[in-house]
Enzyme design. Structure first.
Site, PDB file in Angstrom:
ATOM      1  N   THR A 240      -9.498  -7.625  -6.218  1.00 44.42           N
ATOM      2  CA  THR A 240      -9.616  -6.430  -5.386  1.00 44.42           C
ATOM      3  C   THR A 240     -10.649  -5.465  -5.942  1.00 44.42           C
ATOM      4  O   THR A 240     -10.910  -5.449  -7.154  1.00 44.42           O
ATOM      5  CB  THR A 240      -8.251  -5.711  -5.310  1.00 44.42           C
ATOM      6  OG1 THR A 240      -8.406  -4.437  -4.691  1.00 44.42           O
ATOM      7  CG2 THR A 240      -7.683  -5.472  -6.706  1.00 44.42           C
TER       8      THR A 240
ATOM      9  N   TYR B 195      -0.817  -0.972  -9.256  1.00 44.95           N
ATOM     10  CA  TYR B 195      -1.446  -2.079  -8.534  1.00 44.95           C
ATOM     11  C   TYR B 195      -2.796  -2.444  -9.146  1.00 44.95           C
ATOM     12  O   TYR B 195      -3.097  -3.615  -9.386  1.00 44.95           O
ATOM     13  CB  TYR B 195      -1.628  -1.706  -7.056  1.00 44.95           C
ATOM     14  CG  TYR B 195      -2.463  -2.696  -6.295  1.00 44.95           C
ATOM     15  CD1 TYR B 195      -1.932  -3.899  -5.876  1.00 44.95           C
ATOM     16  CD2 TYR B 195      -3.804  -2.435  -6.016  1.00 44.95           C
ATOM     17  CE1 TYR B 195      -2.704  -4.824  -5.195  1.00 44.95           C
ATOM     18  CE2 TYR B 195      -4.582  -3.343  -5.336  1.00 44.95           C
ATOM     19  CZ  TYR B 195      -4.029  -4.540  -4.924  1.00 44.95           C
ATOM     20  OH  TYR B 195      -4.805  -5.453  -4.273  1.00 44.95           O
TER      21      TYR B 195
END
Length: 363
Positions: free
Chosen positions: A127, A167
């Site tokens: 990501t 995250y």
């Protein structure tokens, strides 16, 4: 003999698209998914209608389940590791589960491949959150949206890592484990740092999959909650374009390579601009509610894709208007699948592969 591919999170958004994409190109496909992600059961049923799908109900957090799955079918030529917890807010609320899925689950996959399929090529869906909030980069508000002052092509792979939010930390740790297994153990691992991926069969909710959620909410006449001021910018990458990059990674990329993957400078849009497109298509205004920014939200992010173009000959093909039109057509035809009797605004643990933005603040 056909090649064999394993896909974690293969009943998710990107995973189900990947299964069909590579099956059409002659691969035998095996899918691992725990079906906890909203819509994964629908995607699995669709896969079974479209192809001979070897499915294993399992969770990447289970070392034994992952090892059994990797070794049960014999030879493995490629692994797409797409299973993940993807929502920033969920990671803040439950950082332990976030870590166990993203970091621990990735380690389980790597170890299973190292032990039972060391010749396989492994692509990991990372990501852009590994770059953190990009506070070191100057940002300006121009023409109603944020932009970089000194990065006209966007963020490259040379940008310093700066994990932000649980995250970001869990995915960043997994990202670096995948890279290091190429250096330490000689595995053919590859990392794709994805920006905003969108497309059909994406069951977006308020906290994850923002482009799909915008379009679903607009179709249903529901209000949209925006974290921040709506002027934050992301580059939108159509799912089929991402799969073309995965394919190039498997055929061309050197072990240990890392690529940023987004729509790039040409396919970027702010939240408010996407809402405007949806309003134009709908012919009416969409109700919006504004709340505070969330931890780690970047005011602007778009990928510098030049490394993938230079090394792999890959670049995005699908424009934002074209992609959103295709997404809306799918939503109109499948509206009966998109709403639970009591729709959740916070997603359950994410086994699927949707690495699109976590909620309407985007990532």
């Amino acid at each position: 003999m056909s090649k064999r591919m394993l896909i974690t999170g293969g009943a998710g958004f990107i995973g189900s698209h990947a299964a069909l994409y590579f099956r059409a190109r002659g691969w035998e496909i095996s899918v691992l998914d725990n079906l906890s992600r909203r819509g994964s059961d629908v995607n699995l049923a669709y896969l079974r209608e479209q192809m001979d799908c070897d499915f294993c109900l399992g969770d990447v957090r289970s070392r034994g389940a992952v090892e059994d799955w990797v070794r049960r079918g014999g030879r493995v030529d490629a692994v797409l590791h797409l299973a993940s917890q993807v929502a920033v807010t969920t990671s803040v609320e439950d950082p332990r589960t976030d870590f166990e899925v993203n970091a621990g689950g990735t380690l389980n996959v790597l170890e299973a491949v190292r032990a039972h399929a060391p010749e396989a090529k492994l692509v990991f869906a990372s990501t852009n959150k590994v770059y953190g909030g990009l506070e070191q980069r100057r940002v300006v508000l121009k023409d109603g949206r944020y932009d970089f002052v000194d990065l006209p092509q966007g963020v490259s792979e040379d940008e310093p890592l700066d994990f932000h939010s649980p995250y970001g930390c869990s995915k960043g740790a997994a990202d670096q484990y995948v890279r290091d297994y190429a250096r330490i153990y000689g595995l053919h691992t590859l990392v794709v740092r994805q920006s905003c991926i969108y497309g059909t069969r994406q069951f977006g909710v308020e906290d994850q999959g923002w482009v799909a959620w915008f379009a679903i909410a607009a179709h249903a006449g529901r209000p949209i909650t925006i974290y921040g001021d709506g002027k934050q910018v992301r580059d939108l990458l159509w799912v089929e374009d991402l799969l073309a990059l995965y394919e190039r990674c498997l055929t061309t990329a050197r072990p240990g390579s890392i690529y940023n993957a987004g729509g790039g400078a040409d396919q970027r849009a702010s939240l408010l601009e996407v809402i405007d497109l949806l309003e134009q298509r709908a012919g009416h205004a969409i109700e919006q509610r504004f709340v505070d920014w969330r931890p780690g939200d970047q005011p602007v992010f778009y990928s510098d894709n030049r490394k993938a173009l230079r090394e792999l000959g890959w670049e995005p093909r699908t424009g934002v208007r074209t992609g959103i039109a295709q997404l809306e057509t799918w939503i109109e035809s499948n509206a009966h699948l998109l709403w639970d009797p009591a729709p959740a605004t916070t997603p359950v643990m994410e086994p699927a592969s949707a690495v699109a933005a976590p909620g309407l603040g985007m990532r």
